[in-house]
Design a protein around this motif. Structure first.
Motif, PDB file in Angstrom:
ATOM      1  N   PRO A  68      50.040  30.881  40.002  1.00 28.08           N
ATOM      2  CA  PRO A  68      48.780  31.101  39.099  1.00 28.08           C
ATOM      3  C   PRO A  68      47.597  31.570  40.352  1.00 28.08           C
ATOM      4  N   TRP A  69      46.933  32.272  39.681  1.00 28.05           N
ATOM      5  CA  TRP A  69      45.693  32.810  40.585  1.00 28.05           C
ATOM      6  C   TRP A  69      44.517  31.820  40.185  1.00 28.05           C
ATOM      7  N   THR A  70      43.423  32.076  41.001  1.00 28.26           N
ATOM      8  CA  THR A  70      42.353  31.305  40.789  1.00 28.26           C
ATOM      9  C   THR A  70      41.656  32.053  39.603  1.00 28.26           C
ATOM     10  N   PRO A  71      40.815  31.328  38.803  1.00 32.77           N
ATOM     11  CA  PRO A  71      40.063  31.957  37.650  1.00 32.77           C
ATOM     12  C   PRO A  71      39.070  33.120  38.036  1.00 32.77           C
ATOM     13  N   ALA A  72      38.717  32.905  39.305  1.00 35.12           N
ATOM     14  CA  ALA A  72      37.566  33.998  40.020  1.00 35.12           C
ATOM     15  C   ALA A  72      38.388  35.172  40.106  1.00 35.12           C
ATOM     16  N   PHE A  73      39.706  35.145  40.477  1.00 33.63           N
ATOM     17  CA  PHE A  73      40.482  36.472  40.925  1.00 33.63           C
ATOM     18  C   PHE A  73      40.928  36.931  39.577  1.00 33.63           C
TER      19      PHE A  73
ATOM     20  N   GLU B 259      39.362  36.870  36.791  1.00 30.43           N
ATOM     21  CA  GLU B 259      38.381  37.498  36.326  1.00 30.43           C
ATOM     22  C   GLU B 259      37.871  38.873  36.711  1.00 30.43           C
ATOM     23  N   TYR B 260      37.985  38.820  38.012  1.00 31.50           N
ATOM     24  CA  TYR B 260      37.950  40.165  38.916  1.00 31.50           C
ATOM     25  C   TYR B 260      38.825  41.225  38.526  1.00 31.50           C
ATOM     26  N   VAL B 261      40.045  40.722  38.438  1.00 33.52           N
ATOM     27  CA  VAL B 261      41.240  41.766  38.161  1.00 33.52           C
ATOM     28  C   VAL B 261      40.806  42.462  36.619  1.00 33.52           C
TER      29      VAL B 261
ATOM     30  N   ARG C  45      37.945  44.808  36.469  1.00 31.90           N
ATOM     31  CA  ARG C  45      38.282  46.132  37.125  1.00 31.90           C
ATOM     32  C   ARG C  45      39.260  46.876  36.429  1.00 31.90           C
ATOM     33  N   GLY C  46      40.334  46.148  35.739  1.00 33.34           N
ATOM     34  CA  GLY C  46      41.194  46.845  35.032  1.00 33.34           C
ATOM     35  C   GLY C  46      42.478  46.924  35.737  1.00 33.34           C
ATOM     36  N   TYR C  47      42.511  46.052  37.032  1.00 30.76           N
ATOM     37  CA  TYR C  47      43.672  46.409  38.102  1.00 30.76           C
ATOM     38  C   TYR C  47      45.079  45.831  37.328  1.00 30.76           C
ATOM     39  N   ILE C  48      46.087  46.421  37.855  1.00 28.97           N
ATOM     40  CA  ILE C  48      47.474  46.185  37.681  1.00 28.97           C
ATOM     41  C   ILE C  48      48.102  45.574  39.025  1.00 28.97           C
ATOM     42  N   LEU C  49      48.120  44.397  39.293  1.00 26.79           N
ATOM     43  CA  LEU C  49      48.469  44.189  40.709  1.00 26.79           C
ATOM     44  C   LEU C  49      49.843  43.587  40.657  1.00 26.79           C
ATOM     45  N   TYR C  50      50.574  43.604  41.803  1.00 25.65           N
ATOM     46  CA  TYR C  50      51.992  43.125  42.109  1.00 25.65           C
ATOM     47  C   TYR C  50      52.186  42.568  43.438  1.00 25.65           C
ATOM     48  N   THR C  51      53.125  41.729  43.735  1.00 27.67           N
ATOM     49  CA  THR C  51      52.955  41.297  45.035  1.00 27.67           C
ATOM     50  C   THR C  51      53.670  42.398  45.879  1.00 27.67           C
ATOM     51  N   PRO C  52      53.399  42.373  47.158  1.00 30.63           N
ATOM     52  CA  PRO C  52      54.037  43.660  48.076  1.00 30.63           C
ATOM     53  C   PRO C  52      55.428  43.650  47.865  1.00 30.63           C
ATOM     54  N   GLN C  53      56.068  42.521  47.844  1.00 30.45           N
ATOM     55  CA  GLN C  53      57.695  42.661  47.839  1.00 30.45           C
ATOM     56  C   GLN C  53      58.092  43.237  46.553  1.00 30.45           C
TER      57      GLN C  53
ATOM     58  N   ARG D 243      38.850  36.215  48.429  1.00 31.66           N
ATOM     59  CA  ARG D 243      39.983  36.235  47.689  1.00 31.66           C
ATOM     60  C   ARG D 243      41.237  36.226  48.647  1.00 31.66           C
ATOM     61  N   CYS D 244      41.227  36.975  49.628  1.00 31.03           N
ATOM     62  CA  CYS D 244      42.266  37.175  50.742  1.00 31.03           C
ATOM     63  C   CYS D 244      42.710  35.731  51.376  1.00 31.03           C
ATOM     64  N   GLU D 245      41.484  34.925  51.706  1.00 26.46           N
ATOM     65  CA  GLU D 245      41.652  33.508  52.254  1.00 26.46           C
ATOM     66  C   GLU D 245      42.431  32.658  51.222  1.00 26.46           C
TER      67      GLU D 245
END
Length: 494
Positions: A395-400, A402-404, A407-415, A478-480
């Motif tokens: 799970p992501w933090t609620p802040a992340f 909300e950010y996604v 922005r309407g981003y569609i994100l995956y892990t690098p793997q 967000r990275c930390e």
């Protein structure tokens, strides 16, 4: 009054029904020779479709359209042009030749797969243009295409004109107007709304090469459903409008550039560009496609330092407008730009040696389908290089979250991102988590912002400075937390 003036203008320029008259240019034959193949290559497949050609003139394009289509309806409002077109091309096949003023034209709904027009809309007033755009949406079948090409900014032809009633609009004006028009239709399943999405918008290269003229611009648009439920973030009816009005306003882009470095709007600016481009071992004459080119800094760098030809594409019209302005200053003919949607754009198989993309594909939901397109666009042995925003495991933090969402981003892990490339048919896939580098770059950019604070505020404002610094600081956080990651992906087509 406007139609009377336009009729008078074209009566004056259609007496002999020559190509020079129709193009208003003494060099028309030479221009046609180079321009025809360029324009025809931009069109989707014409095989077995029904085409409406508006402003067909003497049939410069009609013969080529008849050759492939199931049926062509060629319309022009000058009788001499229509007669010449009929005489030259009626023997070729299934075509109708109609003399009519497009502002008065009535045709059946859903009867064409493509509408093609070359120099027509610039002869219409705003009101006439909006009315015709709605009619074209009605005439096209769902998913059908509209191609149009216009002179923007100023005239191109060298023919003497006693008066000139042409409307020389800006490309941005056409973009806004054509994507804003809506046609509503009552259907069995209820009322549906339709509009045009931009597939591509670019300058006609023949005019740049032969006349050093950047003002010939063409568009390919597609009829799509615009029901309210399909609206994008912030209530914008197209994704392009969302980008240009929210994340990538002109001021917003220039603010980003101030942080990333002159010519750049992606992480690390010239420094990461040099590092990543070096992985490609570019050689002179290779063809590079830059998906999400931004304002073109990386494209000018590749062309200048490695002698490659680059086509930069971006869905943000604001980005491409700035890139085109810079291209005029840079004077590098081997770099071209277009406003286009990578998910809708088509290229012949094996068109490019390299597909390059920096921090862009985060906007696109079906990454596997896009990577399959990249694979087909590459020549055997061709390479793809992508950097992009990624994410940590949920799970992501609620802040992340909300950010996604915002922005309407569609994100995956690098793997997972790397797996998509493998599933699309790529080999030698390298998927690297570069988040540590991302964090260092952000820290360096924040340090530079602090050092140039006064200059930044003078160029923009205190509010702009605070917004950028806060944005960068939030990226770090967000990275930390482990939510935001940054990936570098490299693969080849066998």
């Amino acid at each position: 009054k406007e139609r009377a003036t336009m009729t008078e203008f074209w009566k004056e320029h259609s007496k002999h029904a020559t190509v020079e008259e129709m193009m208003l240019d003494s060099n028309a034959h030479m221009l046609t020779q180079h321009e025809l193949p360029e324009i025809l290559e931009l069109l989707p497949s014409l095989d077995g479709i029904d085409i409406l050609e508006l402003g067909a003139g003497i049939g410069r394009y009609t013969s080529h359209l008849i050759g492939k289509a199931r049926h062509v309806t060629a319309v022009d409002f000058m009788e001499t042009f229509v007669e010449k077109n009929r005489k030259e091309n009626s023997h070729l096949g299934n075509a109708d030749f109609i003399q009519a003023d497009v502002t008065q034209l009535e045709l059946s709904e859903n009867s064409f797969d493509m509408i093609f027009s070359n120099w027509l809309l610039m002869y219409l007033s705003e009101e006439e243009l909006c009315t015709l755009a709605r009619k074209m949406l009605a005439w096209l079948r769902p998913g059908g295409y509209l191609f149009f090409r216009e002179s923007c900014f100023h005239q191109s032809g060298d023919s003497k004109r006693d008066f000139n009633p042409t409307h020389y609009r800006t490309p941005a004006h056409y973009n806004h107007l054509m994507t804003s028009v809506i046609w509503e239709k009552e259907e069995e399943s209820g009322k549906h709304a339709y509009g045009f999405d931009t597939v591509l918008c670019r300058t006609v290269q023949t005019y740049i090469k032969m006349k050093k003229n950047q003002n010939q611009v063409c568009w390919l648009m597609q009829k799509v459903c615009r029901d309210v439920v399909q609206q994008h973030q912030g209530g914008f009816s197209t994704f392009q409008q969302f980008l240009d009005n929210q994340q990538y306003t002109r001021r917003g882009i220039l603010r980003y550039e101030k942080m990333f470095g002159s010519g750049y709007v992606s992480t690390g600016g010239p420094r990461t560009t040099k590092e990543f481009v070096d992985l490609l071992n570019l050689i002179p004459g290779q063809k590079v496609l830059d998906v999400g080119c931004g304002i073109g800094g990386g494209d000018f760098y590749m062309a200048k330092d490695f002698g490659v030809e680059v086509l930069g594409m971006d869905l943000s019209a604001n980005m491409v407008e700035i890139a085109m302005e810079r291209a005029v200053q840079e004077k590098i003919p081997s770099v071209q730009f277009e406003v286009s949607d990578a998910t809708k754009r088509t290229f012949p198989e094996g068109s490019f040696d390299v597909v390059y993309s920096r921090d862009t594909i985060l906007h696109i939901s079906d990454k596997l389908e896009l990577f399959k397109k990249f694979h087909s666009w590459l020549k055997p042995g061709g390479k793809v290089l992508i950097s992009d925003y990624c994410c940590g495991e949920k799970p992501w933090t609620p802040a992340f979250q909300e950010y996604v969402n915002q922005r309407g981003y569609i994100l995956y892990t690098p793997q997972r991102y790397g797996k998509f490339l493998e599933e699309a048919g790529f080999t030698n896939v390298r998927a690297e988590d570069r988040t540590a580098q991302f964090i260092q770059v952000i820290k360096d950019e924040l340090k530079r912002a602090e050092e140039t604070r006064e200059e930044f505020i003078q160029e923009f404002s205190q509010e702009d400075y605070d917004a950028i610094v806060n944005g960068w600081t939030e990226k770090l956080q967000r990275c930390e937390y482990g939510d935001q990651r940054w990936g570098l992906f490299y693969a080849t087509r066998d």
